[in-house]
Write an enzyme that holds these catalytic residues in place. Structure first.
Site, PDB file in Angstrom:
ATOM      1  N   VAL A  26     -14.596  12.230  23.199  1.00 25.73           N
ATOM      2  CA  VAL A  26     -15.814  11.892  23.945  1.00 25.73           C
ATOM      3  C   VAL A  26     -17.014  12.596  23.326  1.00 25.73           C
ATOM      4  O   VAL A  26     -18.054  11.994  23.079  1.00 25.73           O
ATOM      5  CB  VAL A  26     -15.663  12.268  25.432  1.00 25.73           C
ATOM      6  CG1 VAL A  26     -16.986  12.061  26.166  1.00 25.73           C
ATOM      7  CG2 VAL A  26     -14.562  11.438  26.083  1.00 25.73           C
ATOM      8  N   PRO A  46     -12.706  25.611  22.864  1.00 29.34           N
ATOM      9  CA  PRO A  46     -11.885  26.409  21.942  1.00 29.34           C
ATOM     10  C   PRO A  46     -11.458  25.620  20.706  1.00 29.34           C
ATOM     11  O   PRO A  46     -11.222  26.207  19.648  1.00 29.34           O
ATOM     12  CB  PRO A  46     -10.675  26.795  22.799  1.00 29.34           C
ATOM     13  CG  PRO A  46     -10.632  25.770  23.892  1.00 29.34           C
ATOM     14  CD  PRO A  46     -12.046  25.387  24.157  1.00 29.34           C
ATOM     15  N   PRO A 177     -26.706 -16.901  -0.712  1.00 29.63           N
ATOM     16  CA  PRO A 177     -26.254 -17.985  -1.586  1.00 29.63           C
ATOM     17  C   PRO A 177     -26.299 -19.383  -0.984  1.00 29.63           C
ATOM     18  O   PRO A 177     -26.095 -20.349  -1.700  1.00 29.63           O
ATOM     19  CB  PRO A 177     -24.813 -17.583  -1.900  1.00 29.63           C
ATOM     20  CG  PRO A 177     -24.380 -16.819  -0.687  1.00 29.63           C
ATOM     21  CD  PRO A 177     -25.588 -16.059  -0.248  1.00 29.63           C
ATOM     22  N   ASP A 200     -37.941 -21.852  -0.678  1.00 27.35           N
ATOM     23  CA  ASP A 200     -37.456 -22.453  -1.921  1.00 27.35           C
ATOM     24  C   ASP A 200     -36.442 -23.550  -1.615  1.00 27.35           C
ATOM     25  O   ASP A 200     -35.806 -23.550  -0.565  1.00 27.35           O
ATOM     26  CB  ASP A 200     -36.780 -21.391  -2.796  1.00 27.35           C
ATOM     27  CG  ASP A 200     -37.768 -20.640  -3.662  1.00 27.35           C
ATOM     28  OD1 ASP A 200     -38.922 -21.090  -3.766  1.00 27.35           O
ATOM     29  OD2 ASP A 200     -37.387 -19.591  -4.223  1.00 27.35           O
ATOM     30  N   LYS A 222     -43.244 -28.432  -2.995  1.00 23.99           N
ATOM     31  CA  LYS A 222     -44.210 -29.495  -2.721  1.00 23.99           C
ATOM     32  C   LYS A 222     -45.636 -28.976  -2.561  1.00 23.99           C
ATOM     33  O   LYS A 222     -46.532 -29.721  -2.162  1.00 23.99           O
ATOM     34  CB  LYS A 222     -43.791 -30.243  -1.451  1.00 23.99           C
ATOM     35  CG  LYS A 222     -42.477 -30.995  -1.616  1.00 23.99           C
ATOM     36  CD  LYS A 222     -42.098 -31.774  -0.366  1.00 23.99           C
ATOM     37  CE  LYS A 222     -40.778 -32.525  -0.583  1.00 23.99           C
ATOM     38  NZ  LYS A 222     -40.365 -33.271   0.630  1.00 23.99           N
ATOM     39  N   GLY A 253     -33.696 -18.176  -2.260  1.00 26.37           N
ATOM     40  CA  GLY A 253     -32.246 -18.178  -2.365  1.00 26.37           C
ATOM     41  C   GLY A 253     -31.761 -16.912  -3.045  1.00 26.37           C
ATOM     42  O   GLY A 253     -32.466 -16.318  -3.866  1.00 26.37           O
ATOM     43  N   GLY A 254     -30.540 -16.483  -2.700  1.00 30.58           N
ATOM     44  CA  GLY A 254     -29.967 -15.306  -3.344  1.00 30.58           C
ATOM     45  C   GLY A 254     -30.763 -14.061  -3.041  1.00 30.58           C
ATOM     46  O   GLY A 254     -31.156 -13.796  -1.912  1.00 30.58           O
ATOM     47  N   ASP A 255     -31.031 -13.278  -4.087  1.00 33.43           N
ATOM     48  CA  ASP A 255     -31.833 -12.061  -3.979  1.00 33.43           C
ATOM     49  C   ASP A 255     -33.173 -12.291  -4.670  1.00 33.43           C
ATOM     50  O   ASP A 255     -33.220 -12.892  -5.754  1.00 33.43           O
ATOM     51  CB  ASP A 255     -31.105 -10.892  -4.640  1.00 33.43           C
ATOM     52  CG  ASP A 255     -31.891  -9.601  -4.529  1.00 33.43           C
ATOM     53  OD1 ASP A 255     -31.680  -8.868  -3.543  1.00 33.43           O
ATOM     54  OD2 ASP A 255     -32.729  -9.331  -5.408  1.00 33.43           O
ATOM     55  N   MET A 337     -27.971 -20.894 -13.404  1.00 40.54           N
ATOM     56  CA  MET A 337     -28.918 -21.923 -13.894  1.00 40.54           C
ATOM     57  C   MET A 337     -28.556 -22.423 -15.293  1.00 40.54           C
ATOM     58  O   MET A 337     -29.434 -22.665 -16.110  1.00 40.54           O
ATOM     59  CB  MET A 337     -30.345 -21.370 -13.892  1.00 40.54           C
ATOM     60  CG  MET A 337     -30.815 -20.891 -12.528  1.00 40.54           C
ATOM     61  SD  MET A 337     -32.478 -20.156 -12.547  1.00 40.54           S
ATOM     62  CE  MET A 337     -32.144 -18.623 -13.437  1.00 40.54           C
ATOM     63  N   GLY A 366     -21.988 -23.296  -3.878  1.00 39.39           N
ATOM     64  CA  GLY A 366     -21.138 -22.228  -3.359  1.00 39.39           C
ATOM     65  C   GLY A 366     -21.526 -21.735  -1.983  1.00 39.39           C
ATOM     66  O   GLY A 366     -22.708 -21.627  -1.655  1.00 39.39           O
TER      67      GLY A 366
END
Length: 408
Positions: A26, A46, A177, A200, A222, A253-255, A337, A366
């Site tokens: 606890v 103790p 991803p 994106d 666009k 997307g991604g990082d 890519m 993916g």
């Protein structure tokens, strides 16, 4: 006599004496929050668990190695009684009552003058859940409510917009991803608070459908470019919306910093004096192979992995990749890519010593419902891509790790 509900309150314990009796599980669970609150914690027991002993050794608490004695609660502001000696607990509880010290008892909630709520935290907010009476106490139920509220605040499903004046700024969010569940908790929360989202094409599209109707969603592909380059137009849009005082999220997307041009956007915002928060994302370079059953490293097979961009061919004068050196490596090569350039890439790797029989896997879309995996070798990958109609986005993995997963 009718039972009254507990009165909730937030204790400010910084620098104030808090006494904990007992050094078991606890105490181990409760001590970190008391330490984080800045309390001057004195623990009397103790024996203690290894974790509690480590807190004492680090100087986070003061440990008195003995049993409870009358007077231990003198000058305390708050007490946690959690020993396995019911008689000692009762005597300590009585002392707390005499000294008007708010006291929690782990063995007898009815005899306590305070209860510990189920607590959680989310971006500067503490969520604390209490039952209304001792008779209705159900720790699992209160913990479940706590978890639901905190999770909702973190992932944006429980929207609690700020009403204070906000400083204009941009959050550069890595969306992961593709699977909307793979965005970070912080990224999802910032999306829920956004006024404008510039997204994106490869960002997790399903997340956009969850946004409230008032949020303006802009497809970065666009944005009218006019005489400017696409990236320059995106930079201009980020600055323009932020200067209007809106909370802007740039969803990528991604990082953001893995072939995402994230730093270009951060630099543009810095030049315009716009603050920017960068939220890392799960890169497709490791998550997509993993989703397809391919580990980018594996003991005895690959001790390194290299991530490269394949958006320009090896013989293109713009290429910055040292393909001859990559051909000599023994580890895993992950190419992003590179679907339309994979034939030339394979030829170059083979020409510089890579075996034509080196396994290759292409993972298209993916982590999404449309994910599919196509296997080949360096010698056959170009023809396989044409025959199987593999299209971007796809992550290409080259190396022996392709053959060891369950999907091989």
């Amino acid at each position: 006599m009718a039972e009254h509900p507990a009165y909730p309150v937030g204790l400010r314990l910084t620098g104030r004496r808090v006494v904990v009796l007992g050094g078991g599980q606890v105490a181990q669970r409760r001590l970190p929050a008391l330490i984080a609150a800045g309390a001057d914690v004195v623990l009397v027991s103790p024996e203690v668990t290894a974790s509690v002993e480590a807190m004492a050794q680090a100087g986070e608490i003061t440990w008195k190695r003995r049993r409870y004695q009358e007077g231990d609660l003198a000058d305390a502001w708050y007490a946690l009684i959690a020993t396995d000696d019911h008689d000692a607990n009762t005597r300590a509880s009585a002392e707390a009552e005499r000294h008007r010290v708010w006291c929690v008892r782990s063995d007898d909630a009815d005899a306590a003058t305070a209860w510990t709520p189920a607590t959680g935290h989310s971006e500067g907010v503490t969520v604390a859940v209490l039952t209304s009476s001792a008779r209705e106490r159900d720790p699992r139920h209160t913990a479940a409510i706590r978890d639901a509220v905190v999770e909702g605040l973190r992932d944006g499903t429980l929207v609690a917009p700020h009403h204070r004046t906000r400083t204009p700024g941009v959050a550069l969010v890595g969306g992961g991803p593709g699977d909307p569940d793979l965005i970070t908790v912080r990224g999802r929360r910032l999306l829920a608070e956004a006024d404008v989202v510039i997204a994106d094409r490869l960002g997790p599209r399903d997340l956009l459908a969850e946004l409230p109707p008032h949020v303006e969603v802009i497809d970065a592909a666009k944005i009218p470019y006019g005489r400017s380059m696409a990236q320059e137009a995106i930079n201009d849009a980020l600055v323009e919306y932020a200067k209007q005082g809106k909370a802007v999220v740039r969803l990528k997307g991604g990082d953001p910093y893995v072939f995402g041009r994230g730093m270009e956007e951060v630099q543009a915002l810095a030049e315009a004096g716009i603050p920017c928060t960068v939220v890392p994302g799960i890169s497709s370079s490791i998550s997509v192979p993993g989703a397809a059953g391919i580990p980018v490293t594996h003991r005895g097979v690959a001790h390194e992995f290299t991530v490269v961009s394949g958006h320009v061919a090896p013989d293109d004068e713009r290429s910055l990749v040292d393909w001859p050196s990559l051909a000599r490596l023994n580890g895993t090569l992950v190419i992003l890519m590179g679907v339309d350039k994979i034939g030339k890439i394979a030829e170059t790797l083979i020409a510089h010593g890579k075996s034509p029989d080196t396994p290759v896997a292409l993972v298209q879309e993916g982590t999404t419902a449309a994910q599919r995996r196509v296997d080949a070798t360096l010698a056959t990958v170009a023809e396989t891509v044409r025959a199987e109609d593999v299209r971007p986005p796809a992550v290409i993995v080259v190396g022996e790790v392709v053959t060891i997963g369950p999907g091989a």
